[in-house]
Design an enzyme around this catalytic site. Structure first.
Site, mmCIF file in Angstrom:
data_model
loop_
_atom_site.group_PDB
_atom_site.id
_atom_site.type_symbol
_atom_site.label_atom_id
_atom_site.label_comp_id
_atom_site.label_asym_id
_atom_site.label_seq_id
_atom_site.Cartn_x
_atom_site.Cartn_y
_atom_site.Cartn_z
ATOM 1 N N SER A 1 34.166 37.959 41.906
ATOM 2 C CA SER A 1 34.676 39.079 42.298
ATOM 3 C C SER A 1 33.572 40.051 42.814
ATOM 4 O O SER A 1 32.846 39.706 43.475
ATOM 5 C CB SER A 1 35.912 38.901 41.823
ATOM 6 O OG SER A 1 37.006 39.658 42.213
ATOM 7 N N ASP B 1 45.125 32.575 44.445
ATOM 8 C CA ASP B 1 44.233 33.474 44.552
ATOM 9 C C ASP B 1 44.897 34.771 44.764
ATOM 10 O O ASP B 1 44.868 34.656 46.178
ATOM 11 C CB ASP B 1 42.867 33.492 44.193
ATOM 12 C CG ASP B 1 41.881 35.248 44.511
ATOM 13 O OD1 ASP B 1 42.645 36.217 44.019
ATOM 14 O OD2 ASP B 1 40.627 34.352 43.967
ATOM 15 N N HIS C 1 42.721 33.680 40.172
ATOM 16 C CA HIS C 1 41.589 34.447 40.327
ATOM 17 C C HIS C 1 40.971 34.677 38.829
ATOM 18 O O HIS C 1 39.707 35.282 38.485
ATOM 19 C CB HIS C 1 42.068 35.852 40.732
ATOM 20 C CG HIS C 1 41.013 36.607 41.404
ATOM 21 N ND1 HIS C 1 39.559 36.449 42.617
ATOM 22 C CD2 HIS C 1 40.481 37.913 40.402
ATOM 23 C CE1 HIS C 1 38.574 37.324 41.954
ATOM 24 N NE2 HIS C 1 38.988 38.096 41.345
HETATM 25 N N1 LIG Z 1 42.214 44.162 34.600
HETATM 26 C C1 LIG Z 1 43.350 44.288 35.793
HETATM 27 C C2 LIG Z 1 43.131 43.090 36.291
HETATM 28 C C3 LIG Z 1 41.433 42.829 36.817
HETATM 29 C C4 LIG Z 1 41.082 41.725 37.442
HETATM 30 O O1 LIG Z 1 41.372 40.615 37.603
HETATM 31 N N2 LIG Z 1 40.171 41.353 36.899
HETATM 32 C C5 LIG Z 1 39.075 40.250 37.557
HETATM 33 C C6 LIG Z 1 37.815 40.513 37.906
HETATM 34 S S1 LIG Z 1 39.350 41.538 39.917
HETATM 35 C C7 LIG Z 1 37.811 41.436 40.660
HETATM 36 O O2 LIG Z 1 36.167 41.804 40.961
HETATM 37 C C8 LIG Z 1 38.476 40.134 36.119
HETATM 38 O O3 LIG Z 1 37.741 38.807 35.495
HETATM 39 N N3 LIG Z 1 39.544 40.207 34.879
HETATM 40 C C9 LIG Z 1 38.716 39.514 34.002
HETATM 41 C C10 LIG Z 1 39.474 39.115 32.695
HETATM 42 O O4 LIG Z 1 38.733 38.784 31.761
HETATM 43 O O5 LIG Z 1 39.850 37.702 33.132
HETATM 44 C C11 LIG Z 1 44.719 44.532 35.005
HETATM 45 O O6 LIG Z 1 44.966 44.475 33.985
HETATM 46 O O7 LIG Z 1 46.122 44.092 35.803
#
Ligand SMILES: N[C@@H](CCC(=O)N[C@@H](CSC=O)C(=O)NCC(=O)O)C(=O)O
Length: 295
Positions: free
Chosen positions: A157, A237, A272
């Site tokens: 991402s 995604d 995602h």
């Molecule tokens: N923290 C947010 C969710 C953010 C999210 O989905 N982050 C992704 C990367 S998005 C693009 O850069 C991620 O990798 N999250 C970490 C995980 O462990 O899944 C929320 O709380 O909604």
């Protein structure tokens, strides 16, 4: 430059080291996890190459360490992994005035900020590509570990963006032997996450944005060889169509030396999350292992 070993965890056939160190680029303490594979401990390899993995928005080095299963692949092929943090952190480090998770803390976007109040700490491009490899090399001082030369880069991402941008910006010196990405933001200048980050860190100058935008950068670097960039993107995604838009990278390379050399794999039904990332880590590991001369 010294690292503090916060913990050393037996994992698969090797060890996951949770480290922290004072960064001269960010002016803060930075966390980084390093996985040393079984080959390091059992001396089955002369020189162990390193893959740098850049994480996405809101992540720390723990997300990927715990959920992507890179360690199994590192043991399979004999490479080490470096999992850096996604931004500087600390009480004095400015965050997002809007309190979002897509800018500021956990969202450094792997660029060198030029705008105030971010320029002092948000020097993530220099940190990732210059300072971190150098200080890791100096810290481990081990001829079996190659943090500087036989190295590859990947990310998820925001980190997929950072990996492709870093690979392309260092392409003339072949700093990275290969590059791949999981659901990357390929054209940040044209999507909301990128517009917010680039506006905040780089200001309104379009030329400053182009210097980091993979869709622009790739048109300026000549691929004379067999290099390919591997990308996986889940069709379910939620960020695919508004923020990531991998097809824009394919469009941007039409008629260039990169045409036909971006392997975009659209994978039906994947989202995602790290369920998606971990599902395709074995393919990315094999891709990098080949380019790093391990197979
Ligand atoms: N923290 C947010 C969710 C953010 C999210 O989905 N982050 C992704 C990367 S998005 C693009 O850069 C991620 O990798 N999250 C970490 C995980 O462990 O899944 C929320 O709380 O909604």
């Amino acid at each position: 430059m010294s690292f503090k070993v916060e913990s050393e965890i037996h994992c698969c056939g090797g060890k996951l080291l949770k480290l922290s160190h004072d960064s001269s680029k960010t002016g803060t303490s930075m966390n980084v996890n390093v996985y040393l594979p079984q080959q390091f401990y059992h001396k089955q390899s002369d020189k162990i190459p390193v893959i740098y993995y850049l994480s996405g928005l809101s992540c720390t080095p723990q997300n990927v360490s715990e959920k992507a299963f890179w360690q199994l692949q590192a043991d399979r092929f004999g490479f080490a992994m470096v999992f850096p943090d996604t931004s500087p952190r600390g009480e004095d480090v400015p965050g997002d005035p809007a309190n979002g998770w897509d800018f500021g803390l956990g969202a450094g976007f792997y660029v060198n900020a030029t705008q105030q109040p971010y320029a002092k700490n948000y020097q993530m491009f220099s940190y990732i590509h210059d300072e971190l490899p150098t200080v890791l090399d100096q810290f481990f001082k081990n001829p079996s570990l190659d943090f500087l030369d036989n190295i590859a880069i990947t990310g998820h991402s925001m980190g997929g963006f950072g990996a492709i941008a870093g690979f392309l910006k260092h392409y003339s010196s072949k700093k990275y032997k290969s590059c791949s990405a999981f659901a990357p933001i390929v054209n940040p200048s044209k999507v909301p996450w990128g517009e917010k980050a680039f506006g905040g860190y780089l200001g309104s100058d379009a030329a400053a944005w182009e210097q980091y935008d993979p869709a622009s950068l790739i048109q300026k670097v000549q691929n004379n060889g067999t290099d390919r960039i591997l990308i996986h993107q889940g069709t379910s995604d939620p960020f695919y169509r508004d923020q990531l838009k991998p097809e824009l990278l394919l469009e941007s390379v039409k008629g260039t030396s990169w045409e036909g050399k971006i392997d975009l794999e659209l994978v039906e039904g994947f989202d995602h999350s790290y369920f998606f990332v971990s599902s395709f880590v074995p393919q990315h590991a094999q891709f990098h292992a080949k380019n790093l001369g391990l197979i």
